[in-house]
Enzyme design. Structure first.
Site, PDB file in Angstrom:
ATOM      1  N   GLU A   8       0.823  -1.217   0.000  1.00 14.98           N
ATOM      2  CA  GLU A   8       0.000   0.000   0.000  1.00 14.98           C
ATOM      3  C   GLU A   8       0.855   1.264   0.000  1.00 14.98           C
ATOM      4  OE1 GLU A   8      -3.466   1.778   2.863  1.00 14.98           O
ATOM      5  OE2 GLU A   8      -3.549  -0.346   2.383  1.00 14.98           O
ATOM      6  N   ASP A 105      -2.803  -3.015   3.097  1.00 15.34           N
ATOM      7  CA  ASP A 105      -3.202  -3.179   4.499  1.00 15.34           C
ATOM      8  C   ASP A 105      -4.315  -4.213   4.629  1.00 15.34           C
ATOM      9  OD1 ASP A 105      -1.364  -1.446   5.438  1.00 15.34           O
ATOM     10  OD2 ASP A 105      -2.759   0.064   6.174  1.00 15.34           O
ATOM     11  N   TYR A 340      -0.779  -4.507  14.073  1.00 15.77           N
ATOM     12  CA  TYR A 340      -1.627  -3.642  13.246  1.00 15.77           C
ATOM     13  C   TYR A 340      -2.556  -2.793  14.110  1.00 15.77           C
ATOM     14  CZ  TYR A 340      -4.508  -2.336   9.227  1.00 15.77           C
ATOM     15  OH  TYR A 340      -5.174  -1.654   8.249  1.00 15.77           O
TER      16      TYR A 340
END
Length: 647
Positions: A8, A105, A340
């Site tokens: 990303e 992501d 994350y």
């Protein structure tokens, strides 16, 4: 043949290349070795086309063109990233690329970013696999690539992403044009402006409504004075204790309309009469202890951080906005220090719990790898203690592990890796990291234990209550740095109170009036509004209750900070950076008024949350995109028609 990895962001692409030993030449927009290519998006490369791209007539806003609901949606490459899009396209279409690994992501928006590119390029006859990771450590990236599933297994998630975008697009375009054309002139006249555009958004307008309604509650709040009765009970020359009166069934005033709730009087004169009634002329006031209750209370370590909880906590502690918190958490994730951050879960999975020893071993070395103050150095000692005593071994049996409470990602925890990056962090980033580490380590420690003592002292038939709470075992509190305050003085008082006996007579009691008043609700802070959004408009401070009723919230962990930012940018709300308190602007209040009278459902948190719940159902395959679109288009059409017929 080669494998192509698409990330990303450039920084993530570099981490993937390092983890997979792709040591090829760095070219313009990609890295290539003998067997692999790594390239990247720069966030979104493709977005939805504006109405005028369907037909030039839509460039001019007119009521007769509403509702605007295309049968086939158009997309286009974003102008300022065309160069990178072209680079990614060239790699996707290369004849020597056989397998594409999607490494955007791991979430709905990450999925959407790649799918838009894939659709625009029309990538065919290549194997596409989805890499789903929870941190950017070498081991996790390798695992993600090794266990990558077919991209088609994420088709439902992609469908939810497309629908989210269509929903925001349709509501934004139709309702913004509808309300601006219908009420804009009146609003611009009221505000003394040349022109006012009424910007409407599925989530944004609902959040504006929450902030305005809270402000109106405060503005319209009328203080109610009330009068409490406090007694001071002298035990001996050296010690006395106090108690507050509360109405009971034995009281003469039980169910009386003279009272404020059951703790005081609405009228000062009545309160003074009550005090006189407890006295016997000039004789000393006497009382008797009728009950002494002792019990132990255990307070468990809190659940782990999700993004909303972290944003709320940092707004309180460090006065950081949700956007600042997200940026810091994202940086710590990209530095491999954290897992994350855009997660709603506050627990970890069984699989992660089995490997948690690795995280702890990394944290053991925190004081050796980083420059820390004495307080921070203690963290390594806690990690060492957990490992030595095996405190992590039964983690799977605790409330901190629950596969059912995890959708995309588990809670935010330290990886135990990337510690060399800590010395390059600024003070704020370091404080955030240490806070998350402390929360993580605390779950391995026992509850904090408190002794609670409650005493009931009666004067005639009226009861006065005294409460004492003392920490007798700090447990996890010392790990998160929240040792019980003033505990020594509280313990000394509690010891004296504990010597009192049921049936003991207390003489020479003094009584006094304590004036108080009701307080208005508090304004939202940038942190508390995030919690309220997570719980569909309900600001629930109690974390146990919050977890019990948790469902689909307003927006997602990935978008809530961005929504607040947008409301500030268009001057609908104001954020006080020092206090993090949110207030509506005059413009914001006017916009709220227009929406409330025209499309009131837009400001109802329950409805906004129900749309989000529908998207979650799409992602789980419980309903189809067609079903969702039928309801969405019907909602748009119904409300456009309603406004048009009312003006």
């Amino acid at each position: 043949m080669k494998s192509l990895f698409i990330a990303e962001k450039p920084s993530v692409a570099l981490e993937i290349a390092k983890a997979l030993n792709i040591n090829g030449a760095k070219r313009n927009g990609y890295i290539e070795s003998e067997n692999a290519i790594v390239t990247w998006c720069v966030g979104h490369l493709v977005n939805m086309s504006y109405p005028e791209k369907y037909d030039s007539k839509y460039k001019k806003w007119t009521l007769k063109d509403l509702p605007f609901m295309p049968k086939i949606y158009r997309y286009e490459v974003i102008a300022n990233v065309k160069k990178q899009f072209q680079i990614v396209k060239e790699q996707l279409l290369r004849s020597d690329v056989s397998t594409i690994y999607v490494c955007t992501d791991s979430g709905r928006e990450g999925e959407y970013i790649y799918r838009l590119v894939d659709d625009m390029v029309q990538v065919k006859n290549k194997e596409k696999r989805r890499v789903w990771i929870d941190s950017q450590t070498v081991e996790e990236i390798k695992r993600g690539v090794k266990e990558a599933k077919s991209l088609s297994e994420y088709d439902n998630l992609a469908a939810a992403a497309y629908l989210r975008a269509k929903e925001d697009y349709l509501m934004g375009i139709n309702f913004s044009r509808l309300l601006t054309l219908s009420f804009g002139k009146r609003l611009s006249s009221q505000l003394g402006k040349k022109y006012v555009v009424i910007a409407v958004g599925r989530v944004m307008t609902c959040v504006l409504g929450m902030i305005v309604e809270r402000e109106l509650e405060i503005r319209n709040f009328t203080k109610t004075p009330y009068y409490k009765i406090q007694a001071t009970f002298p035990v001996n020359v050296e010690f006395q204790y106090t108690g507050e009166w509360k109405v009971t069934e034995d009281s003469k005033l039980h169910m009386s309309r003279l009272l404020f709730k059951d703790i005081g009087f609405l009228n000062k004169e009545r309160a003074l009469e009550f005090i006189d009634g407890l006295r016997d002329g000039n004789d000393p006031v006497k009382g008797i202890i009728t009950a002494i209750n002792r019990k132990k209370e255990r307070k468990n370590p809190p659940l782990l951080y999700n993004l909303a909880e972290l944003q709320n906590d940092l707004a309180k502690r460090f006065k950081l906005s949700p956007d600042e918190t997200l940026k810091i958490a994202q940086k710590l994730y990209e530095k491999k220090l954290l897992t994350y951050p855009r997660t709603d879960a506050r627990v970890i999975s069984k699989a992660v719990a089995k490997e948690i020893e690795t995280n702890l071993k990394g944290l053991q070395n925190l004081d050796k790898r980083c420059q820390l103050n004495n307080e921070e150095k203690a963290i390594s000692g806690y990690a060492n203690e957990i490992l030595k005593k095996g405190l992590f071994k039964d983690l799977e049996k605790t409330r901190y592990v629950n596969d059912k409470a995890i959708t995309d990602h588990y809670a935010i925890i330290p990886t135990g890796q990337g510690l060399e990056a800590l010395n390059r962090l600024n003070d704020e980033e370091k404080k955030v990291y240490i806070l998350i580490v402390r929360r993580f380590l605390s779950i391995f420690y026992p509850p904090a234990v408190f002794n609670q003592l409650s005493i009931t002292t009666k004067i005639k038939e009226e009861s006065f209550y005294t409460n004492s709470k003392v920490c007798i075992d700090e447990g996890y509190l010392r790990i998160i740095g929240e040792e019980a305050k003033d505990n020594d003085s509280k313990a000394e008082r509690a010891e004296l109170l504990s010597k009192l006996k049921k049936g003991q007579l207390i003489e020479n009691i003094s009584l006094e009036l304590k004036e108080s008043e009701t307080t208005p609700p508090k304004r939202y802070t940038s942190g508390s509004i995030i919690l309220a959004m997570e719980n569909a408009g309900k600001l629930i401070e109690d974390e146990e209750l919050r977890e019990q009723i948790k469902g689909s919230g307003i927006g997602t962990s990935a978008t809530r900070a961005e929504i607040l930012n947008k409301l500030q940018k268009i001057h609908y709300i104001h954020l006080n950076k020092k206090t993090q308190i949110l207030t509506p602007t005059t413009l914001g209040e006017k916009i709220y008024g227009v929406v409330k009278t025209s499309i009131p459902s837009l400001i109802k948190p329950e409805l906004t949350a129900s749309w989000e719940k529908g998207l979650s159902m799409i992602a789980r395959g419980e309903i189809t995109s067609e079903e969702y679109m039928i309801k969405l288009e019907a909602y748009i059409e119904k409300n456009v028609k309603k406004v048009l017929t009312s003006i």
